[in-house]
Motif scaffolding. Sequence first.
Motif, PDB file in Angstrom:
ATOM      1  N   ALA A 208      16.081 -33.956 -33.055  1.00 26.84           N
ATOM      2  CA  ALA A 208      16.966 -34.656 -32.132  1.00 26.84           C
ATOM      3  C   ALA A 208      18.423 -34.407 -32.500  1.00 26.84           C
ATOM      4  O   ALA A 208      18.771 -34.281 -33.681  1.00 26.84           O
ATOM      5  N   GLU A 209      19.283 -34.337 -31.509  1.00 26.40           N
ATOM      6  CA  GLU A 209      20.695 -34.074 -31.762  1.00 26.40           C
ATOM      7  C   GLU A 209      21.385 -35.268 -32.408  1.00 26.40           C
ATOM      8  O   GLU A 209      22.397 -35.108 -33.094  1.00 26.40           O
ATOM      9  N   GLN A 210      20.869 -36.468 -32.188  1.00 26.69           N
ATOM     10  CA  GLN A 210      21.382 -37.677 -32.817  1.00 26.69           C
ATOM     11  C   GLN A 210      20.186 -38.513 -33.268  1.00 26.69           C
ATOM     12  O   GLN A 210      19.102 -38.405 -32.705  1.00 26.69           O
ATOM     13  N   PRO A 211      20.375 -39.365 -34.291  1.00 27.04           N
ATOM     14  CA  PRO A 211      19.242 -40.140 -34.811  1.00 27.04           C
ATOM     15  C   PRO A 211      18.965 -41.392 -33.990  1.00 27.04           C
ATOM     16  O   PRO A 211      19.097 -42.519 -34.458  1.00 27.04           O
ATOM     17  N   ASP A 212      18.564 -41.208 -32.727  1.00 26.02           N
ATOM     18  CA  ASP A 212      18.219 -42.365 -31.908  1.00 26.02           C
ATOM     19  C   ASP A 212      17.118 -41.996 -30.920  1.00 26.02           C
ATOM     20  O   ASP A 212      16.752 -40.822 -30.765  1.00 26.02           O
ATOM     21  N   ASP A 213      16.594 -43.019 -30.255  1.00 27.41           N
ATOM     22  CA  ASP A 213      15.434 -42.845 -29.391  1.00 27.41           C
ATOM     23  C   ASP A 213      15.744 -41.982 -28.167  1.00 27.41           C
ATOM     24  O   ASP A 213      14.921 -41.169 -27.748  1.00 27.41           O
ATOM     25  N   VAL A 214      16.918 -42.169 -27.594  1.00 32.94           N
ATOM     26  CA  VAL A 214      17.292 -41.380 -26.419  1.00 32.94           C
ATOM     27  C   VAL A 214      17.319 -39.899 -26.757  1.00 32.94           C
ATOM     28  O   VAL A 214      16.792 -39.061 -26.016  1.00 32.94           O
ATOM     29  N   ALA A 215      17.893 -39.573 -27.914  1.00 34.80           N
ATOM     30  CA  ALA A 215      18.025 -38.171 -28.296  1.00 34.80           C
ATOM     31  C   ALA A 215      16.677 -37.538 -28.642  1.00 34.80           C
ATOM     32  O   ALA A 215      16.431 -36.374 -28.320  1.00 34.80           O
ATOM     33  N   ILE A 216      15.805 -38.289 -29.309  1.00 32.64           N
ATOM     34  CA  ILE A 216      14.517 -37.701 -29.678  1.00 32.64           C
ATOM     35  C   ILE A 216      13.662 -37.445 -28.434  1.00 32.64           C
ATOM     36  O   ILE A 216      12.956 -36.434 -28.341  1.00 32.64           O
ATOM     37  N   LEU A 217      13.773 -38.310 -27.432  1.00 36.48           N
ATOM     38  CA  LEU A 217      13.031 -38.082 -26.193  1.00 36.48           C
ATOM     39  C   LEU A 217      13.650 -36.954 -25.378  1.00 36.48           C
ATOM     40  O   LEU A 217      12.928 -36.191 -24.728  1.00 36.48           O
ATOM     41  N   ALA A 218      14.963 -36.823 -25.421  1.00 42.83           N
ATOM     42  CA  ALA A 218      15.613 -35.699 -24.739  1.00 42.83           C
ATOM     43  C   ALA A 218      15.164 -34.378 -25.351  1.00 42.83           C
ATOM     44  O   ALA A 218      14.924 -33.395 -24.644  1.00 42.83           O
ATOM     45  N   GLN A 219      15.026 -34.359 -26.679  1.00 45.56           N
ATOM     46  CA  GLN A 219      14.562 -33.143 -27.337  1.00 45.56           C
ATOM     47  C   GLN A 219      13.100 -32.858 -27.011  1.00 45.56           C
ATOM     48  O   GLN A 219      12.701 -31.701 -26.851  1.00 45.56           O
ATOM     49  N   ALA A 220      12.305 -33.922 -26.890  1.00 50.69           N
ATOM     50  CA  ALA A 220      10.906 -33.743 -26.495  1.00 50.69           C
ATOM     51  C   ALA A 220      10.821 -33.148 -25.085  1.00 50.69           C
ATOM     52  O   ALA A 220       9.999 -32.267 -24.818  1.00 50.69           O
ATOM     53  N   ARG A 221      11.689 -33.600 -24.201  1.00 51.55           N
ATOM     54  CA  ARG A 221      11.701 -33.065 -22.844  1.00 51.55           C
ATOM     55  C   ARG A 221      12.114 -31.589 -22.850  1.00 51.55           C
ATOM     56  O   ARG A 221      11.520 -30.763 -22.148  1.00 51.55           O
ATOM     57  N   ALA A 222      13.123 -31.259 -23.665  1.00 46.62           N
ATOM     58  CA  ALA A 222      13.541 -29.866 -23.771  1.00 46.62           C
ATOM     59  C   ALA A 222      12.426 -28.988 -24.316  1.00 46.62           C
ATOM     60  O   ALA A 222      12.227 -27.848 -23.868  1.00 46.62           O
ATOM     61  N   LEU A 223      11.681 -29.525 -25.269  1.00 43.64           N
ATOM     62  CA  LEU A 223      10.582 -28.773 -25.849  1.00 43.64           C
ATOM     63  C   LEU A 223       9.491 -28.550 -24.817  1.00 43.64           C
ATOM     64  O   LEU A 223       8.878 -27.471 -24.763  1.00 43.64           O
ATOM     65  N   TRP A 224       9.237 -29.568 -24.002  1.00 48.27           N
ATOM     66  CA  TRP A 224       8.220 -29.403 -22.963  1.00 48.27           C
ATOM     67  C   TRP A 224       8.638 -28.345 -21.964  1.00 48.27           C
ATOM     68  O   TRP A 224       7.850 -27.454 -21.597  1.00 48.27           O
ATOM     69  N   HIS A 225       9.907 -28.374 -21.527  1.00 48.22           N
ATOM     70  CA  HIS A 225      10.373 -27.372 -20.571  1.00 48.22           C
ATOM     71  C   HIS A 225      10.327 -25.968 -21.174  1.00 48.22           C
ATOM     72  O   HIS A 225      10.046 -24.996 -20.471  1.00 48.22           O
ATOM     73  N   LYS A 226      10.587 -25.875 -22.470  1.00 51.48           N
ATOM     74  CA  LYS A 226      10.472 -24.581 -23.150  1.00 51.48           C
ATOM     75  C   LYS A 226       9.043 -24.064 -23.064  1.00 51.48           C
ATOM     76  O   LYS A 226       8.801 -22.881 -22.828  1.00 51.48           O
TER      77      LYS A 226
END
Length: 229
Positions: A208-226
Amino acid sequence: MTDGLPLIVTRPEPGNAATVERARAMGFDARSMPLFTARAIDWRPPAPGDFDALLLTSAFAARLAGQGLAELAALPVYAVGNATARAAEAAGLTVAMTGSSGAQRLLDDMTSDNIHNILWLCGRDRSEFDTRGAAITALPCYAVDPAPVPAEWDALIAAPALLLAHSARAAERISQLVGDARAHLSLVAISPAVAASAGDSWRDLAIAEQPDDVAILAQARALWHKGEK
């Protein structure tokens, strides 16, 4: 969004339910799989005049510290992540700074501001970091204990899935439970330190780009799109 690919949320409550709700609103097939439970432990607040600031690296410290936290209200709070900062404010504390890159970076900022006598209200089990010469008093006020493995765990990790690791201990336990059969699994860590605790050989390992829930889910979404490409 995920066409049935589950997003496994392993953090303790109450954070687990909040993450699952946020993830489902984003379209994930989010599954609540808490691997730990958090609880308050006995502690005694020291004299606040002996410290320059209060360091909080987890929202659990603010949520579970109880009445003793009020005796430390005079200390400015330095919090890792937005969730921790919000929990501190809800407990009646004043947040002076919210770190967005983990405990080590926040501590670096504190020592740069000549904050050297620091009270760290923390968990019984905690990660260590370089004190940068500061006098840090670690005071546990809560414990996070391993929970029984959910009944659905084995079936979920047997097929492709995304896993979230919100702490180093979570990453370590996920790695232990998964074992070597992980090439079909992807993991998103909330910080570089957490990613290091997860080990390697994952299908994908993202941070995650920042240590919070919003960022970790945003990274999960990016990983899924990848993975869709």
